[in-house]
Structures are given as C-alpha cells and as structure tokens.
Motif scaffolding. Structure first.
Motif, PDB file in Angstrom:
ATOM      1  N   GLU A  79     -73.001  71.127 -98.647  1.00 16.91           N
ATOM      2  CA  GLU A  79     -72.819  70.615 -99.998  1.00 16.91           C
ATOM      3  C   GLU A  79     -72.818  71.762-101.006  1.00 16.91           C
ATOM      4  N   HIS A  80     -72.436  71.418-102.226  1.00 16.14           N
ATOM      5  CA  HIS A  80     -72.361  72.381-103.332  1.00 16.14           C
ATOM      6  C   HIS A  80     -71.278  73.430-103.086  1.00 16.14           C
ATOM      7  N   ARG A  81     -70.348  73.151-102.162  1.00 13.76           N
ATOM      8  CA  ARG A  81     -69.219  74.037-101.885  1.00 13.76           C
ATOM      9  C   ARG A  81     -67.937  73.198-101.869  1.00 13.76           C
ATOM     10  N   PRO A  82     -67.544  72.641-103.004  1.00 13.29           N
ATOM     11  CA  PRO A  82     -66.387  71.734-103.018  1.00 13.29           C
ATOM     12  C   PRO A  82     -65.083  72.399-102.610  1.00 13.29           C
ATOM     13  N   GLU A  83     -65.038  73.738-102.629  1.00 17.83           N
ATOM     14  CA  GLU A  83     -63.811  74.407-102.209  1.00 17.83           C
ATOM     15  C   GLU A  83     -63.551  74.232-100.710  1.00 17.83           C
ATOM     16  N   LEU A  84     -64.561  73.775 -99.962  1.00 21.75           N
ATOM     17  CA  LEU A  84     -64.392  73.533 -98.524  1.00 21.75           C
ATOM     18  C   LEU A  84     -64.019  72.085 -98.232  1.00 21.75           C
ATOM     19  N   ASP A  85     -63.815  71.291 -99.270  1.00 21.23           N
ATOM     20  CA  ASP A  85     -63.496  69.881 -99.108  1.00 21.23           C
ATOM     21  C   ASP A  85     -62.117  69.732 -98.461  1.00 21.23           C
ATOM     22  N   VAL A  86     -62.066  69.051 -97.303  1.00 24.27           N
ATOM     23  CA  VAL A  86     -60.789  68.848 -96.615  1.00 24.27           C
ATOM     24  C   VAL A  86     -60.257  67.436 -96.824  1.00 24.27           C
ATOM     25  N   GLY A  87     -60.825  66.718 -97.747  1.00 23.48           N
ATOM     26  CA  GLY A  87     -60.358  65.377 -98.047  1.00 23.48           C
ATOM     27  C   GLY A  87     -61.443  64.340 -97.931  1.00 23.48           C
ATOM     28  N   MET A  88     -61.457  63.393 -98.881  1.00 21.57           N
ATOM     29  CA  MET A  88     -62.405  62.289 -98.899  1.00 21.57           C
ATOM     30  C   MET A  88     -63.845  62.755 -98.934  1.00 21.57           C
ATOM     31  N   GLY A  89     -64.081  63.904 -99.543  1.00 20.28           N
ATOM     32  CA  GLY A  89     -65.444  64.360 -99.753  1.00 20.28           C
ATOM     33  C   GLY A  89     -66.107  64.990 -98.561  1.00 20.28           C
ATOM     34  N   VAL A  90     -65.350  65.345 -97.523  1.00 22.68           N
ATOM     35  CA  VAL A  90     -65.917  65.967 -96.326  1.00 22.68           C
ATOM     36  C   VAL A  90     -65.642  67.470 -96.362  1.00 22.68           C
ATOM     37  N   THR A  91     -66.693  68.271 -96.289  1.00 17.25           N
ATOM     38  CA  THR A  91     -66.519  69.718 -96.244  1.00 17.25           C
ATOM     39  C   THR A  91     -66.499  70.166 -94.788  1.00 17.25           C
ATOM     40  N   LEU A  92     -65.605  71.102 -94.495  1.00 18.86           N
ATOM     41  CA  LEU A  92     -65.428  71.524 -93.113  1.00 18.86           C
ATOM     42  C   LEU A  92     -64.698  72.856 -93.086  1.00 18.86           C
ATOM     43  N   PRO A  93     -65.245  73.881 -92.407  1.00  8.15           N
ATOM     44  CA  PRO A  93     -64.507  75.139 -92.252  1.00  8.15           C
ATOM     45  C   PRO A  93     -63.314  74.914 -91.324  1.00  8.15           C
ATOM     46  N   MET A  94     -62.137  75.327 -91.747  1.00  4.81           N
ATOM     47  CA  MET A  94     -60.925  75.016 -91.009  1.00  4.81           C
ATOM     48  C   MET A  94     -60.833  75.735 -89.666  1.00  4.81           C
ATOM     49  N   GLU A 131     -49.837  58.194 -99.929  1.00  2.00           N
ATOM     50  CA  GLU A 131     -49.777  58.114-101.391  1.00  2.00           C
ATOM     51  C   GLU A 131     -49.036  56.867-101.852  1.00  2.00           C
ATOM     52  N   ASN A 132     -47.889  56.555-101.206  1.00  2.05           N
ATOM     53  CA  ASN A 132     -47.095  55.413-101.701  1.00  2.05           C
ATOM     54  C   ASN A 132     -47.487  54.106-101.025  1.00  2.05           C
ATOM     55  N   ASN A 133     -48.640  54.091-100.381  1.00  2.00           N
ATOM     56  CA  ASN A 133     -49.198  52.893 -99.762  1.00  2.00           C
ATOM     57  C   ASN A 133     -48.269  52.336 -98.686  1.00  2.00           C
ATOM     58  N   PHE A 134     -47.781  53.229 -97.840  1.00  2.00           N
ATOM     59  CA  PHE A 134     -47.047  52.864 -96.638  1.00  2.00           C
ATOM     60  C   PHE A 134     -45.770  52.075 -96.951  1.00  2.00           C
ATOM     61  N   ASN A 135     -45.073  52.531 -97.959  1.00  2.00           N
ATOM     62  CA  ASN A 135     -43.791  51.925 -98.332  1.00  2.00           C
ATOM     63  C   ASN A 135     -42.674  52.759 -97.719  1.00  2.00           C
ATOM     64  N   ASP A 145     -48.642  57.874 -86.609  1.00  2.00           N
ATOM     65  CA  ASP A 145     -47.588  58.549 -87.370  1.00  2.00           C
ATOM     66  C   ASP A 145     -47.723  58.257 -88.862  1.00  2.00           C
ATOM     67  N   ALA A 146     -48.002  56.999 -89.188  1.00  2.00           N
ATOM     68  CA  ALA A 146     -48.125  56.619 -90.595  1.00  2.00           C
ATOM     69  C   ALA A 146     -49.344  57.267 -91.242  1.00  2.00           C
ATOM     70  N   LEU A 147     -50.463  57.283 -90.536  1.00  2.00           N
ATOM     71  CA  LEU A 147     -51.683  57.864 -91.085  1.00  2.00           C
ATOM     72  C   LEU A 147     -51.574  59.375 -91.231  1.00  2.00           C
ATOM     73  N   ALA A 148     -50.703  59.999 -90.439  1.00  2.00           N
ATOM     74  CA  ALA A 148     -50.538  61.451 -90.508  1.00  2.00           C
ATOM     75  C   ALA A 148     -49.541  61.874 -91.575  1.00  2.00           C
ATOM     76  N   ASP A 149     -48.875  60.916 -92.196  1.00  2.00           N
ATOM     77  CA  ASP A 149     -47.848  61.216 -93.200  1.00  2.00           C
ATOM     78  C   ASP A 149     -48.465  61.142 -94.604  1.00  2.00           C
ATOM     79  N   PRO A 150     -48.700  62.275 -95.260  1.00  2.00           N
ATOM     80  CA  PRO A 150     -49.359  62.232 -96.573  1.00  2.00           C
ATOM     81  C   PRO A 150     -48.548  61.491 -97.624  1.00  2.00           C
ATOM     82  N   HIS A 151     -47.215  61.515 -97.495  1.00  2.00           N
ATOM     83  CA  HIS A 151     -46.382  60.795 -98.465  1.00  2.00           C
ATOM     84  C   HIS A 151     -46.599  59.288 -98.351  1.00  2.00           C
TER      85      HIS A 151
END
Length: 444
Positions: free
Chosen positions: A116-131, A414-418, A405-411
């Motif tokens: 915690e306290h290292r938001p630059e490590l946030d990989v999405g949805m509030g989870v920090t993780l070294p890549m 964002e557009n709610n699977f349209n 495939d759908a969950l891996a597509d960031p687009h």
C-alpha cells in the motif's frame, strides 16, 4: 575573513514555522477526531482508500510487526483465498526444496507483492503488483514450455492466463471440457433466487418477520408497501422498526442482516460496505475514485440506498440504483449495450425471467451453496483479476473461449461488451494441442 552574520529575521521565521508545524502535528495526534493525512506515507489504492484513516485496521497499534500486517490481510481476504484453492499456498514456500526462491521474493507474506501507499504499482482495480513478480521463480519458462516463447512476464496475469492465487481456470481438463462450445448458450438465463422459500423454512425467522409487539397507533402504512416483496411475505413493520417501547423510526442499516445474513456479509466485504465493517460511517460516492454523478455525491451507501426503505424493488436495485451513482464510461455504455436490450425485453415480458443482463447480473452474481441460490452482495469479488468473472458470470450464457477473449479486450470492457472481441486468448488452443500431441505419442 569573517563569516557573514545570519539574518536574525529569517532565523525567527524558521523557528516559528517549525514550532507551528510541531504544534499542528501534535494536535493531530492528540485529537482523535482530527484527520491524520499528514502521517500517511503515500496515497492508498482505491481498494483501501475508503478506510485509509483507520491505520490500525492493517497496522494494529504498534506499526512494528509484519505478522500484524499479514494477519490483517488474512482477516479480510482469507475467506476468498480459501475458496480460491490457492495455487501458491504458504506451504509451497516453507518447503525446504523451495528455500532458494524465498531469497528473491518472500511469497509467504501478502505485502511482498501487494504493498500500500504505492499507487504507481496499481495494475488495475486497486491491486498493486510488481510486473516482474513471476520472473523471480519462472525465468526459464520459455525453455520448459516452448509454447510460452516470446511472451513477456508482464502478460502472465492477463485474462485467461495465470491467476497467482487460483489457477483452476487453466486446468487442462477444464479447458478441454469447454473446447468447441458455441459462443452463446441456449437458454442463456440465470437461475431464480429462492430467498423467500429459504426464509419460510426457518421457523424462528418467520416469527421475526411476522413481528412482535405493536407498532405505534400513528404509524402509517408506507406509500410503496403494498405489493412489494416484504408485504407479500407477511413481514410486519415491527420486524424492522421494533415494537412497543423499542420502536425506532429509522432502523440501523445492519437491521437488514437480521433476516439477510448472507447478503449482509457479502456487502460488508465489498467496497460499498467496508467502511461500515470497520465501524466507520457509510461510504458516499464522493469518496470514490471513479466518476460519479454530482447529485449523488453525499448519498450514504447502505442496504436501503439500493433497495429503498419500503419499496424493495429488486429490478430498480439491479440497474437504476447503480446508474444513479456511477457515471464512468463502462456504466454509461451499459445503457447502449446488447445486455441492456435484453434487460428491457425481460421487463416488457418478451423474455423469460433471468434472460436480461443487469449490472447486478455480472457484479452481484447468483451463487449456489448447500442447494440454495442467493445473490452475492460483495460487488468487488469478481473484479480483479478480471477472469474471476468467467466462471460465476460469463459461463452462464457464453462459451469459455468467448468469455476469456471478451474479458481480455480492454475496449470491450470500456464499452460494456458492445461488439465482438478483437483479441484472442490461446489457452484452450494450447490445451487442445497438448492433448493431441499426447494422443500421438501413445500411453507410454
């Protein structure tokens, strides 16, 4: 050469400024109601920022023990780890044969990867993780598995690939069982809830629902009471408000847990209810890092925020209550998505119950435990990693391949699977290829 004399005025300013800062910091320590933001080493991720001023939740009273931190993580997330059938349990790293790996990363402790306290490590949805986390132990993976050649370690946790805590989605038997499925299942609909039937089997709960004591003579029947779920179940006013001398006009938010224990437990574990779980005031949309509607900024999040105080309209709670607060792109695009079209058709009676897809369908899925179906009210449970949504949600209507495939597509996220996925996760393909190669080699 004589040294220059220092300006006494500047010294005085520095002295008074230092004294003022010391007094201000001391007052914050003494005053229990004063915010302690000055003592926070860095911003919290949005997974924990709602409780950032409750330092003792994670650190205890002493701030001096990694054991305290570890216990704090397990206290909140231990149940999820147990259900996940942890693929990297502590025992794997206490095994002497793996002792060399602890020199690179002490994976026995949650904070070795999630800080915690290292938001630059946030990989999405509030989870920090070294890549590069996976590289510590699996640097030779391309040699051991040629199918992984050319893959970067920053892709390990992509949807449909590896989940450090639960790799069941990659078990080859599971992948092969879902190979070749049609992208859309028929019929595509949720199982019905059995909440009322479950409650009516509990004699003590039925007695509570019917109420004890009497309501005040001037207690009027609420405008939206007739025809709602509580009225149809015979729930009396006194079940929530108390009777006689114990009557209260505004029951506490947790009064709902008296009858809805499972739902309440889930709510308190999610981001909507985590402040209440820690004894704080309910969360408000203004405290969120997501875009929210300004007019909803100060709305407190409790059971009745979504369900209403007396109407208890589950259809409203499933969509309108969510859209009433959330103003991010994913939420707004839902209203223009095929999922929302199905929901409108269900409400018009053109499709059977459970055919529509609401916000709650995906973020508060129905779960079966001990032969009973209830709604999981921890809306954070399937958010990260994103493929956690595949089993309890997407597979109800779609094939595993399409879901990943759908969950891996960031687009699409964002557009709610349209639309159709533009990316393909080869997990099932790789399992099929390995299965075919084994068949060619024979049993020996």
């Amino acid at each position: 050469m004589a040294s220059k004399k220092r300006n006494p005025i500047l010294w005085a300013i520095w002295l008074f400024a230092s004294l003022g800062l010391a007094i201000w910091l001391s007052l914050q320590l003494v005053d229990e109601t004063a915010p302690k933001t000055a003592f926070i080493p860095g911003p919290m991720t949005h997974g924990h920022h709602q409780i950032e001023m409750q330092c003792s939740v994670c650190h205890g009273d002493g701030f001096d023990s990694e054991t305290v931190l570890q216990n704090a993580c397990v206290d909140c997330h231990g149940e999820q780890l147990d259900e996940a059938q942890d693929s990297h349990p502590k025992s794997k790293f206490t095994d002497p044969r793996n002792a060399d790996r602890l020199a690179n990363v002490d994976a026995r402790l949650c904070v070795s990867c999630h800080v915690e306290h290292r938001p630059e490590l946030d990989v999405g949805m509030g989870v920090t993780l070294p890549m590069d986390m996976c590289a510590h132990c699996h640097e030779d993976i391309a040699r051991d598995r040629p199918s992984h050649e050319g893959m970067g370690f920053d892709t390990c946790a992509s949807a449909g690939c590896h989940n450090y805590h639960d790799n069941r989605a990659l078990y080859e038997d599971f992948l092969l069982a879902h190979a070749g499925e049609s992208w859309l299942k028929t019929p595509a609909q949720q199982a019905p809830r059995d909440l009322l039937a479950r409650h009516l089997r509990d004699e003590d709960l039925v007695a509570l629902m019917r109420g004890q004591g009497a309501a005040p003579a001037d207690a009027a029947t609420p405008e939206h009471w007739d025809g709602n779920a509580h009225a149809d179940a015979g729930v009396a006013c006194t079940a929530c408000h108390g009777g006689g001398d114990d009557w209260t006009d505004s029951p506490e938010p947790q009064q709902c847990a008296t009858c809805h224990e499972s739902e309440s437990e889930g709510f308190l574990q999610g981001r909507h209810g985590m402040r209440i779980a820690q004894g704080l005031s309910p969360m408000t949309p203004s405290q969120s890092v997501l875009n929210m509607h300004v007019e909803a900024s100060h709305r407190e999040l409790t059971c009745i925020s979504c369900h209403g105080a007396h109407d208890f309209d589950t259809q409203k709670a499933a969509v309108d209550s969510c859209i009433g607060c959330h103003n991010d792109e994913h939420s707004n695009e839902y209203l223009r998505s095929p999922h929302h079209d199905l929901w409108k058709q269900e409400k018009r009676g053109e499709l059977p119950p459970g055919s529509g897809v609401t916000c709650a369908t995906c973020h508060m899925p129905r779960e079966e435990k001990h032969g009973e179906i209830f709604v999981q009210h921890n809306q954070s449970l399937t958010m990260r990693p994103v493929e956690k949504m595949a089993r309890p949600v997407c597979l109800q209507c779609h094939s595993l391949e399409f879901s990943l495939d759908a969950l891996a597509d960031p687009h699409l996220l964002e557009n709610n699977f349209n639309g159709q996925p533009e990316k393909h996760v080869p997990s099932i393909d790789m399992a099929v290829d390995r299965d075919k190669s084994r068949d060619k080699k024979g049993p020996y």
